[in-house]
Enzyme design. Structure first.
Site, short mmCIF file in Angstrom:
data_model
loop_
_atom_site.label_atom_id
_atom_site.label_comp_id
_atom_site.label_asym_id
_atom_site.label_seq_id
_atom_site.Cartn_x
_atom_site.Cartn_y
_atom_site.Cartn_z
N GLU A 109 32.59 -23.33 8.80
CA GLU A 109 31.54 -23.32 7.76
C GLU A 109 30.76 -22.08 7.33
O GLU A 109 30.44 -21.55 6.07
CB GLU A 109 30.46 -24.29 7.87
N SER B 236 36.66 -33.85 13.98
CA SER B 236 36.76 -35.54 13.96
C SER B 236 36.82 -35.80 15.39
O SER B 236 37.71 -36.79 15.48
CB SER B 236 37.68 -35.86 13.13
N HIS C 82 31.55 -20.22 13.19
CA HIS C 82 32.04 -21.65 12.58
C HIS C 82 32.75 -21.56 11.44
O HIS C 82 32.24 -20.56 10.39
CB HIS C 82 30.73 -22.56 12.47
N GLY D 91 35.27 -32.67 9.81
CA GLY D 91 34.57 -33.57 8.77
C GLY D 91 35.25 -34.42 7.97
O GLY D 91 35.06 -35.22 7.22
N ASN E 238 27.18 -30.34 17.43
CA ASN E 238 26.76 -29.53 16.59
C ASN E 238 26.25 -30.35 15.27
O ASN E 238 27.02 -30.84 14.60
CB ASN E 238 28.15 -28.75 15.92
N LYS F 71 24.87 -29.22 12.63
CA LYS F 71 25.03 -28.69 11.27
C LYS F 71 23.46 -28.77 10.86
O LYS F 71 22.35 -28.68 11.32
CB LYS F 71 25.80 -29.44 10.57
N GLU G 8 38.94 -25.16 16.54
CA GLU G 8 38.63 -26.21 15.31
C GLU G 8 39.55 -26.01 14.25
O GLU G 8 39.12 -25.11 13.38
CB GLU G 8 36.92 -26.07 15.08
#
Ligand code: PGA
Length: 255
Positions: free
Chosen positions: A99, A215, A97, A175, A10, A12, A169
């Site tokens: 985000e 991560s 996701h 991250g 991914n 991003k 996730e």
């Protein structure tokens, strides 16, 4: 039940068309042997056509979008429809996701509408779920996951799920360099599978691949992938470098 692992990059908001082309070249050069896992790369919209073209060599790496519109077409400035994605041979789409949920305000209902649209054109879902640290510490892990799953999958059939994956996730691991321990990840994955069993039955849940994300790195992939309910990974930061994405796949794949 054997489930072939699936590793998805991914990227991003990283890698325009020229970086995408360079990555594809370098990654394909490394990928010489027989692969025992499925490989997917989710690039920014503007790089998708370049990526599908660069990967058309028959090694089976599939391309994913990171988002799609919940609408068909028309006056939706800045949006990309599922039909447009199909037209350029995109096979998967990441939906839900964290985000998208936290920065762009996507609710379970919006995520559900996007997944319904994506399935109408045969896109395979990479459906992301996960709790924040606050929710986990408040003892809400299971209730959050259950509502994300049940509300997100409303109207999604068992047939739709055959082609799809769920990515668990934990938001606190994305991250941050903090990975869920293998025990924490396995526990959450087993719970996710049990919710799918409640909703669709044991046959569907036994076949469903559940990726871990947050991560994932070359040095923790093997331990995570050894867990019985972890069937691959969704990889952000460590997928931007072709060598590190390749190493994760090698370390996490069955020999
Ligand atoms: P990360 O991101 O690997 O950089 O933690 C994972 C993701 O957001 O999918």
């Amino acid at each position: 039940m054997y489930r072939r692992p699936i590793f998805a990059a991914n990227w991003k908001m990283n890698k325009g068309p020229s970086d995408t082309e360079a990555f594809a070249k370098s990654f394909l050069n490394k990928l010489t042997g027989r692969q025992t896992s499925d490989i997917v790369i989710a690039a920014p919209f503007i790089s998708l056509a370049v990526l599908t073209e660069a990967l058309r060599d028959g090694r089976g790496i599939e391309v994913a979008a990171q988002n799609c519109s919940q609408f068909d077409d028309g006056a939706y400035t800045g949006e990309i429809s599922v039909k447009m994605l199909r037209e350029i041979l995109v096979r998967h789409v990441i939906i839900g996701h964290s985000e998208r949920r936290s920065i762009f305000g996507e609710t379970n209902a919006i995520i559900n509408a996007k997944m319904i649209k994506a399935r109408q054109v045969g896109l395979k879902l990479i459906f992301c779920i996960g709790e924040t640290l606050e929710e986990r510490n408040a003892g809400k892990l299971e209730s959050i996951l259950r509502s994300q799953i049940t509300e997100g999958l409303e109207g999604i059939t068992a047939h739709d799920l055959e082609d799809s994956v769920i990515a668990y996730e934990p938001v606190w691991a994305i991250g941050t360099g903090v990975t869920a321990s293998a025990e924490q990840a396995q526990e959450a994955h087993a719970f996710v599978r049990s919710v799918i069993t409640d909703l669709y039955g044991a046959e569907v849940s036994g076949k469903l691949r559940i990726q871990y994300g947050g991560s994932v790195k070359p040095n923790n992939a093997a331990e995570l992938m050894a867990c019985p309910d972890i069937d691959g990974a969704l990889i952000g930061g460590a997928s931007l470098d072709a060598q590190s994405f390749y190493d994760i796949i090698q370390n996490g794949s069955p020999s």
